[in-house]
Design a protein around this motif. Structure first.
Motif, PDB file in Angstrom:
ATOM      1  N   ALA A 101       0.832  -1.201   0.000  1.00  0.00           N
ATOM      2  CA  ALA A 101       0.000   0.000   0.000  1.00  0.00           C
ATOM      3  C   ALA A 101       0.866   1.251   0.000  1.00  0.00           C
ATOM      4  CB  ALA A 101      -0.934  -0.015   1.212  1.00  0.00           C
ATOM      5  N   GLY A 102       1.940   1.227   0.804  1.00  0.00           N
ATOM      6  CA  GLY A 102       2.839   2.373   0.842  1.00  0.00           C
ATOM      7  C   GLY A 102       3.470   2.650  -0.506  1.00  0.00           C
ATOM      8  N   ARG A 103       3.893   1.588  -1.197  1.00  0.00           N
ATOM      9  CA  ARG A 103       4.507   1.772  -2.519  1.00  0.00           C
ATOM     10  C   ARG A 103       3.502   2.310  -3.535  1.00  0.00           C
ATOM     11  NH1 ARG A 103       7.094  -3.108  -0.878  1.00  0.00           N
ATOM     12  NH2 ARG A 103       5.511  -4.364  -1.933  1.00  0.00           N
ATOM     13  N   LEU A 104       2.238   1.963  -3.345  1.00  0.00           N
ATOM     14  CA  LEU A 104       1.195   2.394  -4.273  1.00  0.00           C
ATOM     15  C   LEU A 104       0.588   3.741  -3.893  1.00  0.00           C
ATOM     16  CD1 LEU A 104      -0.606  -1.054  -4.653  1.00  0.00           C
ATOM     17  CD2 LEU A 104       0.730   0.111  -6.429  1.00  0.00           C
ATOM     18  N   GLY A 105       1.039   4.317  -2.776  1.00  0.00           N
ATOM     19  CA  GLY A 105       0.498   5.588  -2.333  1.00  0.00           C
ATOM     20  C   GLY A 105      -0.887   5.485  -1.736  1.00  0.00           C
ATOM     21  N   MET A 135       9.148  -6.728  15.579  1.00  0.00           N
ATOM     22  CA  MET A 135       8.310  -7.070  14.433  1.00  0.00           C
ATOM     23  C   MET A 135       6.996  -6.291  14.480  1.00  0.00           C
ATOM     24  SD  MET A 135       9.401  -9.257  12.141  1.00  0.00           S
ATOM     25  CE  MET A 135       7.869  -9.973  11.542  1.00  0.00           C
ATOM     26  N   VAL A 136       6.367  -6.268  15.667  1.00  0.00           N
ATOM     27  CA  VAL A 136       5.101  -5.544  15.807  1.00  0.00           C
ATOM     28  C   VAL A 136       5.298  -4.063  15.486  1.00  0.00           C
ATOM     29  CG1 VAL A 136       3.355  -4.796  17.488  1.00  0.00           C
ATOM     30  CG2 VAL A 136       4.102  -7.182  17.451  1.00  0.00           C
ATOM     31  N   ARG A 137       6.395  -3.496  16.018  1.00  0.00           N
ATOM     32  CA  ARG A 137       6.681  -2.079  15.774  1.00  0.00           C
ATOM     33  C   ARG A 137       6.916  -1.825  14.281  1.00  0.00           C
ATOM     34  NH1 ARG A 137       9.733  -1.476  19.802  1.00  0.00           N
ATOM     35  NH2 ARG A 137      11.671  -2.148  18.826  1.00  0.00           N
ATOM     36  N   TRP A 138       7.690  -2.672  13.631  1.00  0.00           N
ATOM     37  CA  TRP A 138       7.974  -2.504  12.208  1.00  0.00           C
ATOM     38  C   TRP A 138       6.691  -2.591  11.386  1.00  0.00           C
ATOM     39  CZ3 TRP A 138       7.808  -6.661   8.477  1.00  0.00           C
ATOM     40  CH2 TRP A 138       8.221  -6.261   7.195  1.00  0.00           C
ATOM     41  N   ILE A 139       5.853  -3.568  11.689  1.00  0.00           N
ATOM     42  CA  ILE A 139       4.610  -3.745  10.925  1.00  0.00           C
ATOM     43  C   ILE A 139       3.686  -2.552  11.107  1.00  0.00           C
ATOM     44  CG2 ILE A 139       2.488  -5.098  10.755  1.00  0.00           C
ATOM     45  CD1 ILE A 139       4.198  -7.588  11.486  1.00  0.00           C
ATOM     46  N   HIS A 140       3.430  -2.190  12.369  1.00  0.00           N
ATOM     47  CA  HIS A 140       2.403  -1.183  12.636  1.00  0.00           C
ATOM     48  C   HIS A 140       2.882   0.239  12.342  1.00  0.00           C
ATOM     49  CE1 HIS A 140      -0.906  -3.614  14.236  1.00  0.00           C
ATOM     50  NE2 HIS A 140       0.058  -4.459  14.552  1.00  0.00           N
ATOM     51  N   ASN A 141       4.156   0.502  12.470  1.00  0.00           N
ATOM     52  CA  ASN A 141       4.641   1.839  12.112  1.00  0.00           C
ATOM     53  C   ASN A 141       4.646   2.052  10.596  1.00  0.00           C
ATOM     54  OD1 ASN A 141       4.911   3.003  14.608  1.00  0.00           O
ATOM     55  ND2 ASN A 141       7.061   2.432  14.855  1.00  0.00           N
ATOM     56  N   GLY A 142       4.458   0.992   9.849  1.00  0.00           N
ATOM     57  CA  GLY A 142       4.309   1.137   8.413  1.00  0.00           C
ATOM     58  C   GLY A 142       2.920   1.583   8.004  1.00  0.00           C
ATOM     59  N   ALA A 143       1.952   1.420   8.905  1.00  0.00           N
ATOM     60  CA  ALA A 143       0.578   1.806   8.609  1.00  0.00           C
ATOM     61  C   ALA A 143       0.353   3.269   8.972  1.00  0.00           C
ATOM     62  CB  ALA A 143      -0.392   0.919   9.376  1.00  0.00           C
ATOM     63  N   ALA A 144      -0.610   3.891   8.315  1.00  0.00           N
ATOM     64  CA  ALA A 144      -0.948   5.276   8.643  1.00  0.00           C
ATOM     65  C   ALA A 144      -1.625   5.363  10.000  1.00  0.00           C
ATOM     66  CB  ALA A 144      -1.859   5.853   7.563  1.00  0.00           C
ATOM     67  N   ALA A 159       4.239   2.160  24.703  1.00  0.00           N
ATOM     68  CA  ALA A 159       5.529   1.865  25.332  1.00  0.00           C
ATOM     69  C   ALA A 159       6.506   1.243  24.341  1.00  0.00           C
ATOM     70  CB  ALA A 159       5.323   0.935  26.527  1.00  0.00           C
ATOM     71  N   ALA A 160       5.983   0.549  23.342  1.00  0.00           N
ATOM     72  CA  ALA A 160       6.833  -0.095  22.340  1.00  0.00           C
ATOM     73  C   ALA A 160       7.256   0.865  21.229  1.00  0.00           C
ATOM     74  CB  ALA A 160       6.107  -1.288  21.733  1.00  0.00           C
ATOM     75  N   GLY A 161       6.782   2.112  21.291  1.00  0.00           N
ATOM     76  CA  GLY A 161       7.187   3.096  20.296  1.00  0.00           C
ATOM     77  C   GLY A 161       6.387   3.062  19.012  1.00  0.00           C
ATOM     78  N   ILE A 162       5.164   2.570  19.096  1.00  0.00           N
ATOM     79  CA  ILE A 162       4.317   2.515  17.905  1.00  0.00           C
ATOM     80  C   ILE A 162       3.515   3.804  17.805  1.00  0.00           C
ATOM     81  CG2 ILE A 162       2.407   1.288  16.775  1.00  0.00           C
ATOM     82  CD1 ILE A 162       3.535  -1.251  18.162  1.00  0.00           C
ATOM     83  N   ARG A 163       3.513   4.395  16.614  1.00  0.00           N
ATOM     84  CA  ARG A 163       2.894   5.702  16.398  1.00  0.00           C
ATOM     85  C   ARG A 163       1.499   5.559  15.762  1.00  0.00           C
ATOM     86  NH1 ARG A 163       8.010   5.717  14.178  1.00  0.00           N
ATOM     87  NH2 ARG A 163       7.099   5.510  12.087  1.00  0.00           N
ATOM     88  N   GLY A 164       0.757   6.667  15.773  1.00  0.00           N
ATOM     89  CA  GLY A 164      -0.515   6.725  15.065  1.00  0.00           C
ATOM     90  C   GLY A 164      -1.541   5.755  15.597  1.00  0.00           C
ATOM     91  N   LEU A 165      -1.812   5.825  16.900  1.00  0.00           N
ATOM     92  CA  LEU A 165      -2.728   4.885  17.553  1.00  0.00           C
ATOM     93  C   LEU A 165      -4.082   5.537  17.824  1.00  0.00           C
ATOM     94  CD1 LEU A 165      -0.274   3.404  20.213  1.00  0.00           C
ATOM     95  CD2 LEU A 165      -0.875   2.416  17.989  1.00  0.00           C
ATOM     96  N   ALA A 166      -5.128   4.737  17.736  1.00  0.00           N
ATOM     97  CA  ALA A 166      -6.463   5.173  18.131  1.00  0.00           C
ATOM     98  C   ALA A 166      -7.220   3.952  18.641  1.00  0.00           C
ATOM     99  CB  ALA A 166      -7.205   5.826  16.965  1.00  0.00           C
ATOM    100  N   ARG A 167      -8.251   4.183  19.443  1.00  0.00           N
ATOM    101  CA  ARG A 167      -9.042   3.090  20.000  1.00  0.00           C
ATOM    102  C   ARG A 167     -10.168   2.696  19.029  1.00  0.00           C
ATOM    103  NH1 ARG A 167      -9.506   2.467  25.628  1.00  0.00           N
ATOM    104  NH2 ARG A 167     -11.205   1.017  25.175  1.00  0.00           N
ATOM    105  N   TRP A 168     -10.348   1.409  18.893  1.00  0.00           N
ATOM    106  CA  TRP A 168     -11.509   0.865  18.179  1.00  0.00           C
ATOM    107  C   TRP A 168     -11.828  -0.480  18.801  1.00  0.00           C
ATOM    108  CZ3 TRP A 168     -12.060  -3.239  14.285  1.00  0.00           C
ATOM    109  CH2 TRP A 168     -13.363  -3.300  13.774  1.00  0.00           C
ATOM    110  N   GLY A 169     -13.008  -0.587  19.382  1.00  0.00           N
ATOM    111  CA  GLY A 169     -13.390  -1.821  20.058  1.00  0.00           C
ATOM    112  C   GLY A 169     -14.021  -2.822  19.099  1.00  0.00           C
ATOM    113  N   ARG A 170     -14.860  -3.692  19.645  1.00  0.00           N
ATOM    114  CA  ARG A 170     -15.547  -4.683  18.828  1.00  0.00           C
ATOM    115  C   ARG A 170     -17.037  -4.592  19.140  1.00  0.00           C
ATOM    116  NH1 ARG A 170     -11.262  -4.111  17.458  1.00  0.00           N
ATOM    117  NH2 ARG A 170      -9.551  -5.576  17.196  1.00  0.00           N
ATOM    118  N   GLY A 171     -17.835  -4.927  18.147  1.00  0.00           N
ATOM    119  CA  GLY A 171     -19.274  -4.909  18.343  1.00  0.00           C
ATOM    120  C   GLY A 171     -19.782  -6.224  18.895  1.00  0.00           C
ATOM    121  N   VAL A 172     -21.053  -6.240  19.242  1.00  0.00           N
ATOM    122  CA  VAL A 172     -21.688  -7.458  19.734  1.00  0.00           C
ATOM    123  C   VAL A 172     -23.103  -7.519  19.169  1.00  0.00           C
ATOM    124  CG1 VAL A 172     -22.495  -6.347  21.876  1.00  0.00           C
ATOM    125  CG2 VAL A 172     -22.200  -8.841  21.797  1.00  0.00           C
TER     126      VAL A 172
END
Length: 379
Positions: A101-105, A135-144, A159-172
């Motif tokens: 996705a990053g390569r494709l813009g 691995m988690v940091r590398w994967i998630h820091n690649g996402a917007a 704490a792991a240094g992952i950026r661009g976080l927001a909360r989203w729960g689950r429905g029921v």
């Protein structure tokens, strides 16, 4: 909008990731969006909710297909021309999709759902725990944007240094899981089977695997007037059966649909034993069914269980605390009813329609934030 969903798990495999993805796809279809799905090869249907499903090469690991890197992923995304890529519980396949996705813009939204680092820590893998977090940091820091299901997950990822976080729960599903199911003939028949002498039924629903720690039900051994009901299966089933040998347990196996709803409604108390849950979907389903919950004070349950109101939290390693909470509830019908009603109220705003509407809002914000970069790259 056009959404490319890349998921590490999909039908016919059933788990929390698969269920969330299916609910999202149902919502996207109902709201008139366009989507396509990329999944590890495991005999998945060729379409779901009218959307095409594309399989890519995979290997089997612990009964689950694991998607392998394949140039086909980028070709599929490029051909679909999505507005956003949704990576569900990204690992090998999701990481490749985020990079493509990053390569494709194209902006990507990652859904943090499986505690990979927690798995490494629980299995005493030492240096592998730090590697897992890298691995988690590398994967998630690649996402917007990375969407996290609970305050505990938010703390861990920050704490792991992952950026661009927001909360989203689950429905029921508030219709399928409902206190009214208690008077359904299927539920009353099951209840007669589980508690032939009117015993208190303490239930569990979920995968029977090491991280779920179902063997901890042994802490309830000898409680008078209590019977156990366990719904689910998994690789730890033989070990858990041995740990609970001699206890009054009914093993119901894997259930779904109306049978699962009847099982929840037949419980008096729901107990979750694992301390590494990133969210706790089964807790929400128990609450929707009007059943109080006992769970560890760890991970997702911290946000779902209001201690002393809709259930009890016990310290993660305190089996005596687990036993004490179940003992109190088993002896007090009025308390069970009050907590069950409070549990139902606590999830009334968490329908899948509402939660998936929040997700689409996250998509829209992510696409809007990426628009200037996309314009610059294409100019």
């Amino acid at each position: 909008m056009r959404i490319a969903i890349v998921t590490e798990s999909f039908l016919p495999t059933t788990n929390g990731v698969t269920n969330s993805v299916c609910k999202v796809l149902d919502h996207l279809r109902a709201e008139g969006h366009e989507a396509m799905v990329i999944v590890p090869a495991a005999g998945s249907p060729s379409e779901y909710a009218g959307f095409p499903v594309h399989e890519v090469p995979a290997i089997a690991y612990r009964q689950f297909p694991v998607g392998l890197p394949s140039p086909h992923v980028q070709r599929l995304i490029a051909a679909f021309r999505p507005d956003v890529v949704h990576a569900a519980s990204p690992f090998l396949l999701g990481a490749q999709a985020i990079a493509a996705a990053g390569r494709l813009g194209v902006p990507s939204v990652a859904i943090f759902q499986t505690d990979v680092a927690g798995y490494a820590r629980r299995n005493h893998l030492g240096a592998a725990t730090a590697f897992a977090w890298r691995m988690v940091r590398w994967i998630h820091n690649g996402a917007a944007l990375t969407l996290v299901p609970s305050s505990a997950s938010m703390h861990d990822l920050e704490a792991a240094g992952i950026r661009g976080l927001a909360r989203w729960g689950r429905g029921v599903d508030l219709v399928r899981y409902h206190p009214a199911n208690r008077v359904d003939p299927a539920t009353t028949a099951l209840r007669d089977r589980l508690a032939p002498d009117g015993e208190v039924v303490v239930g569990y629903v979920g995968r029977i695997a090491p991280e779920k720690q179902v063997e901890r039900f042994a802490a309830l051994r000898g409680l008078p007037g209590v019977r156990l009901a366990i719904v689910g299966d998994g690789p730890s089933t033989p070990a858990v059966r041995r740990a609970l040998a001699g206890m009054p347990v009914t093993w119901l196996g894997r259930l779904g649909g109306a049978e699962l709803a009847a099982a929840y409604a037949s419980f008096d108390v729901f107990v979750h034993t694992g301390s590494e849950e990133t969210f706790g979907q089964t807790l929400q389903e128990a609450f929707a069914s009007g059943v109080p919950v006992v769970a560890p004070r760890s991970g997702g349950p911290i946000d779902l269980v209001e201690h002393g109101v809709n259930g009890f939290l016990f310290e993660p390693t305190d089996d005596a605390g687990l036993r004490a909470a179940v003992t109190l509830l088993s002896r007090d019908l009025g308390l069970r009813l009050r907590m069950g009603e409070a549990g139902r109220r606590s999830v009334l705003a968490r329908s899948w329609h509402a939660v998936c509407g929040e997700l689409v809002g996250h998509y829209e914000q992510t696409v809007a934030a990426a628009a200037p970069k996309t314009i610059l790259r294409s100019s």
